[in-house]
Design a protein around this motif. Structure first.
Motif, short mmCIF file in Angstrom:
data_model
loop_
_atom_site.label_atom_id
_atom_site.label_comp_id
_atom_site.label_asym_id
_atom_site.label_seq_id
_atom_site.Cartn_x
_atom_site.Cartn_y
_atom_site.Cartn_z
N MET A 150 -39.56 -11.73 -22.09
CA MET A 150 -38.98 -12.30 -20.90
C MET A 150 -40.09 -12.73 -19.97
O MET A 150 -40.98 -11.95 -19.64
CB MET A 150 -38.10 -11.24 -20.24
CG MET A 150 -37.40 -11.71 -19.01
SD MET A 150 -35.79 -12.33 -19.49
CE MET A 150 -35.13 -12.73 -17.94
N PRO A 151 -40.08 -13.97 -19.52
CA PRO A 151 -41.14 -14.42 -18.65
C PRO A 151 -41.11 -13.69 -17.31
O PRO A 151 -40.06 -13.37 -16.79
CB PRO A 151 -40.85 -15.91 -18.46
CG PRO A 151 -39.56 -16.19 -19.09
CD PRO A 151 -39.10 -14.98 -19.81
N THR A 152 -42.28 -13.44 -16.77
CA THR A 152 -42.35 -12.76 -15.48
C THR A 152 -42.26 -13.75 -14.33
O THR A 152 -42.09 -13.36 -13.20
CB THR A 152 -43.67 -11.97 -15.37
OG1 THR A 152 -44.75 -12.88 -15.55
CG2 THR A 152 -43.72 -10.87 -16.40
N GLY A 153 -42.39 -15.00 -14.60
CA GLY A 153 -42.32 -16.02 -13.55
C GLY A 153 -43.12 -17.24 -13.95
O GLY A 153 -43.71 -17.30 -15.01
N THR A 154 -43.11 -18.19 -13.08
CA THR A 154 -43.85 -19.42 -13.33
C THR A 154 -45.28 -19.24 -12.87
O THR A 154 -45.60 -18.25 -12.21
CB THR A 154 -43.18 -20.59 -12.57
OG1 THR A 154 -43.25 -20.29 -11.19
CG2 THR A 154 -41.75 -20.79 -13.00
N PRO A 155 -46.16 -20.19 -13.18
CA PRO A 155 -47.55 -20.07 -12.73
C PRO A 155 -47.66 -19.93 -11.20
O PRO A 155 -48.61 -19.34 -10.71
CB PRO A 155 -48.20 -21.37 -13.21
CG PRO A 155 -47.37 -21.80 -14.37
CD PRO A 155 -45.97 -21.33 -14.06
N THR A 156 -46.70 -20.44 -10.47
CA THR A 156 -46.76 -20.33 -9.01
C THR A 156 -46.21 -19.00 -8.52
O THR A 156 -46.25 -18.71 -7.33
CB THR A 156 -45.94 -21.47 -8.36
OG1 THR A 156 -44.57 -21.35 -8.76
CG2 THR A 156 -46.48 -22.83 -8.74
N GLY A 157 -45.67 -18.18 -9.42
CA GLY A 157 -45.12 -16.89 -9.04
C GLY A 157 -43.64 -16.93 -8.70
O GLY A 157 -43.06 -15.90 -8.39
N ALA A 158 -43.04 -18.10 -8.77
CA ALA A 158 -41.61 -18.23 -8.49
C ALA A 158 -40.82 -17.67 -9.67
O ALA A 158 -41.32 -17.53 -10.77
CB ALA A 158 -41.25 -19.69 -8.26
N ALA A 159 -39.56 -17.35 -9.41
CA ALA A 159 -38.68 -16.88 -10.48
C ALA A 159 -38.52 -18.00 -11.51
O ALA A 159 -38.49 -19.17 -11.15
CB ALA A 159 -37.33 -16.50 -9.91
N THR A 180 -37.01 -20.69 -13.98
CA THR A 180 -35.79 -21.49 -14.00
C THR A 180 -35.16 -21.38 -15.39
O THR A 180 -35.77 -20.83 -16.32
CB THR A 180 -36.11 -22.98 -13.72
OG1 THR A 180 -36.93 -23.47 -14.79
CG2 THR A 180 -36.81 -23.16 -12.39
N THR A 181 -33.99 -21.93 -15.53
CA THR A 181 -33.33 -21.96 -16.84
C THR A 181 -34.20 -22.69 -17.85
O THR A 181 -34.34 -22.25 -18.99
CB THR A 181 -31.95 -22.64 -16.73
OG1 THR A 181 -31.16 -21.91 -15.79
CG2 THR A 181 -31.24 -22.69 -18.07
N ASP A 182 -34.80 -23.80 -17.42
CA ASP A 182 -35.69 -24.54 -18.32
C ASP A 182 -36.89 -23.69 -18.74
O ASP A 182 -37.33 -23.74 -19.89
CB ASP A 182 -36.16 -25.84 -17.68
CG ASP A 182 -35.06 -26.88 -17.59
OD1 ASP A 182 -34.05 -26.76 -18.32
OD2 ASP A 182 -35.21 -27.83 -16.80
N ASP A 183 -37.44 -22.90 -17.80
CA ASP A 183 -38.55 -22.00 -18.14
C ASP A 183 -38.12 -20.99 -19.19
O ASP A 183 -38.86 -20.70 -20.13
CB ASP A 183 -39.05 -21.26 -16.90
CG ASP A 183 -39.73 -22.17 -15.88
OD1 ASP A 183 -40.29 -23.20 -16.28
OD2 ASP A 183 -39.68 -21.82 -14.68
N LEU A 184 -36.92 -20.43 -19.02
CA LEU A 184 -36.42 -19.43 -19.97
C LEU A 184 -36.19 -20.04 -21.34
O LEU A 184 -36.50 -19.43 -22.36
CB LEU A 184 -35.15 -18.80 -19.44
CG LEU A 184 -35.31 -17.96 -18.16
CD1 LEU A 184 -33.95 -17.55 -17.63
CD2 LEU A 184 -36.18 -16.76 -18.42
N ILE A 185 -35.66 -21.25 -21.37
CA ILE A 185 -35.42 -21.93 -22.64
C ILE A 185 -36.75 -22.20 -23.34
O ILE A 185 -36.90 -21.95 -24.54
CB ILE A 185 -34.62 -23.24 -22.43
CG1 ILE A 185 -33.20 -22.91 -22.01
CG2 ILE A 185 -34.65 -24.11 -23.68
CD1 ILE A 185 -32.40 -24.12 -21.53
N GLN A 186 -37.72 -22.69 -22.59
CA GLN A 186 -39.04 -22.96 -23.18
C GLN A 186 -39.68 -21.68 -23.69
O GLN A 186 -40.28 -21.64 -24.76
CB GLN A 186 -39.95 -23.64 -22.15
CG GLN A 186 -41.29 -24.04 -22.72
CD GLN A 186 -41.17 -25.00 -23.90
OE1 GLN A 186 -40.31 -25.87 -23.92
NE2 GLN A 186 -42.02 -24.82 -24.89
#
Length: 51
Positions: free
Chosen positions: A1-10, A12-18
């Motif tokens: 499970m991703p901990t967040g994006t490179p910017t530290g934001a939660a 997104t659905t697209d991030d989770l899919i990727q």
């Protein structure tokens, strides 16, 4: 499970899919490739014995 994006934001659905594609499907594809190699080797060995 991703901990967040490179910017530290939660994520997104697209991030989770990727992440699923890269992590889960990548691992699954490597396992499939390994099994196919094992099956290929077994088939070659069997063909050599049947000559």
């Amino acid at each position: 499970m991703p901990t967040g994006t490179p910017t530290g934001a939660a994520p997104t659905t697209d991030d989770l899919i990727q992440s699923a594609r890269t992590d889960v499907l990548g691992r699954l594809q490597r396992q499939i490739d390994g099994v196919e190699a094992i099956i290929g080797n077994a088939e070659r060995e069997r063909a050599q014995r049947n000559r």
